[in-house]
Scaffold this motif. Sequence first.
Motif, short mmCIF file in Angstrom:
data_model
loop_
_atom_site.label_atom_id
_atom_site.label_comp_id
_atom_site.label_asym_id
_atom_site.label_seq_id
_atom_site.Cartn_x
_atom_site.Cartn_y
_atom_site.Cartn_z
N ASN A 282 -21.86 67.72 -18.75
CA ASN A 282 -21.67 66.34 -19.22
C ASN A 282 -20.79 65.55 -18.26
O ASN A 282 -21.06 64.38 -17.98
CB ASN A 282 -21.04 66.34 -20.61
N GLN A 283 -19.73 66.18 -17.78
CA GLN A 283 -18.82 65.47 -16.87
C GLN A 283 -19.55 65.02 -15.61
O GLN A 283 -19.46 63.87 -15.20
CB GLN A 283 -17.63 66.36 -16.51
N TRP A 286 -22.00 62.24 -16.31
CA TRP A 286 -21.28 60.96 -16.51
C TRP A 286 -20.78 60.41 -15.17
O TRP A 286 -20.83 59.20 -14.94
CB TRP A 286 -20.11 61.19 -17.47
N CYS A 293 -22.97 55.58 -22.22
CA CYS A 293 -22.78 56.68 -23.17
C CYS A 293 -21.30 56.86 -23.47
O CYS A 293 -20.46 56.75 -22.59
CB CYS A 293 -23.34 57.96 -22.57
N LYS A 295 -17.96 58.76 -24.21
CA LYS A 295 -17.34 60.06 -24.00
C LYS A 295 -16.14 60.19 -24.92
O LYS A 295 -15.54 59.18 -25.32
CB LYS A 295 -16.97 60.26 -22.54
N PHE A 304 -13.63 61.19 -16.39
CA PHE A 304 -14.21 61.75 -17.61
C PHE A 304 -13.16 62.36 -18.53
O PHE A 304 -13.27 62.26 -19.75
CB PHE A 304 -15.25 62.82 -17.23
N SER A 334 -18.69 65.87 -26.43
CA SER A 334 -17.87 65.32 -25.35
C SER A 334 -18.54 64.11 -24.71
O SER A 334 -17.89 63.29 -24.08
CB SER A 334 -17.56 66.40 -24.30
N LEU A 335 -19.85 64.00 -24.88
CA LEU A 335 -20.57 62.83 -24.37
C LEU A 335 -21.77 62.59 -25.29
O LEU A 335 -22.57 63.50 -25.50
CB LEU A 335 -21.06 63.10 -22.93
#
Length: 686
Positions: A282-283, A286, A293, A295, A304, A334-335
């Motif tokens: 996810n990091q 992003w 989106c 976070k 992030f 987390s996202l």
Amino acid sequence: MKISRRSFLKTATAIGASLAWVGPARGSRVHWHERRDLYPQGVASGDPDPHSVILWTRHPFAQGTRQLLTVEVAEDESFRRVIAHAQAPVSSAADWTARVLIGGLKPARTYWYRFTDTDGNGSRVGRTITAPLPNDRRAVNFTFVSCQDVNEGSLNAYRRMIYEDERAPAAEQLDFVLHLGDFIYEVVEYPDEVKTRYDRTIYEVARIPDGLKVGNFHIPLTVDGYRAVYKGYLADPDLQDARARWPFVVIWDNHEFSWQGWQSIQKAGKSRPGQSIKVAANQAWWEYLPSRCKKVSGPSLESFDAPAVTNVAIEKWDENGLGDEPNNLAAINSLIGYRTYRYGKHLDLIITDQHSYRSADPFSDPAAGAFGPEFPSMFPEDVAQVLDGGRAFNGGNPPAEVSFNGAHVPNSQRNAPPQTILGAEQKAWFKGQLRNSTATWKIWGNSEGALDPRADPQNLPPGLTKETWPKTTYATLPTGDYGTAYKERAEIYDLVRDAKITGFAIVSGDRHSFWAGYATSELPPGKFDPVGLSFVGASLSSAGTMEAQEHNFPKTDPLRPLFLADRPDGAKPDWTHNMLLRHGVRSCLEYAKSFDLQRARSLSNPNLAPHLEFVDLGGHGYAKVRLTSNEMRTEFVCIPRPIARSERSDGGPIRYRVLHTAALWKSGERPQLKTSVLEGDVGLAI
Ligand SMILES: [Fe+2]
């Protein structure tokens, strides 16, 4: 809908330094000279609304941990009318990527932007386009794309898309690119270890630090591993040119995290608890793909700030199959990828995440998987429906056993929750978005296909196989997507019907093939009752089913004619697999014998696939959508197998161009597609 500077600043204060508001136009005050080498991944823009857009670049520095770039936004390509000029921080904490939210823009306008460092070293110039206001009746034009494996292919499709867009009349140019996932493939091959696969040459993409090796695949386990893959993919010149030309709206599919993974479980062959791996995925997503989106660490666009999680096995599951384990919940939340975008009067684009909240695979029981071993890729549809429905099947009375031709095995899903791809919370959100949409067209941007892949082996002539397929059921050729998520799909389609929603259409990817047809809960012998349209776009570059079957399908298999028709002259086989899904086994057997298309189609089984107008499991390219007050036009632009980069400015030839048109229907009416081949040869796809 007009947003004031004050309200923009209020909502954006939390974003930190990375925001800018437009002012009066003036000449550039920056001594910009282009140094693309210092911005090796180019520029990008994402998620435009009528007044703002997020701009992106990456500029690594050898010194320090944080530097400032200047971003300029102009009304003209030569930056004589610069309307925004602001600082954009880059830091090692975000792998030297920068995101800036530009506010105060005018709706439905084209803008140009560029980044410059303190020495005047500049990025390339990017172009972006804001969304029209919600009452704007102009047509909306976009493409949907997916699956851009550059480890094994090339992105000639983007080159073709750019070439055509540059020559299109202004009102028909694309507003944005919808990327439905597999932006990267986390399974990376190294050309010094493996040279070829199928028709493909393995190209260098990345070296993964601290990864895992499964077969020929190197797989990231850390944020640095995923970052390495994004950097490798974004080195591609065609992808860079596409990102510099249009804003992208993106959602991940499976490969942005893990090939067979789900929730936070990493799976490549073997399953592993992967909470920290999901957060790392996810990091990097992003950091490299600008989007709105949410976070978990808050709205700052600078970094992030990954939540700390531990990789532990999930032992408790809630009633919807969600892993009730704090690290799992922290990782998948987390996202948040699901979101809606409004583009003018005619489009609500509702985007969902198909992997973070889905329940366990209901089709993984090897005992039932062994049904009908003589029938390649085929699984009894009635059994698939039982397993999909879990404990909710048959009104909460699922059978204790599932059976095939007298072989009985225990129903592995008897006590399991019904399969969900969306998960309960996202599904409730999605239904609300559908119900409340006021746009002419409600487009579900969904990474996974929803059209049933089925066949009718019950119609095979006796003697071809030792075992006979039962007369009472069709076969499904499971794809692990909404094609066999019968219960959840019906729940959504029922809502569309009951709430009298018109203009509902699904655009999806993942299957590496082109499909066009109708959204229907049931097929014959059930009630074929379409509530909308459904499309799957082919892969941009990744290898598809037909390529795999050309290489792997046994030559001596008696059912080979259902998939490949071997030409007597030794030429490449025809793809009867397309015909199998669209017309059935009788058509395939006839075609493989006579190569007479008309005769083969005359044997079509009308009850097999009333939901399909078009299927090409060997196609590559992109799909272009045009929405107006009364029509949805979806054009499949198919290119030859993209095994090497085309040096032509148009990206190389096209195989075919086919247009699917549907007039807007009234509530209670049946949507109707009209398919016409505009150019080229579609083979057995119709
Ligand atoms: Fe893919």
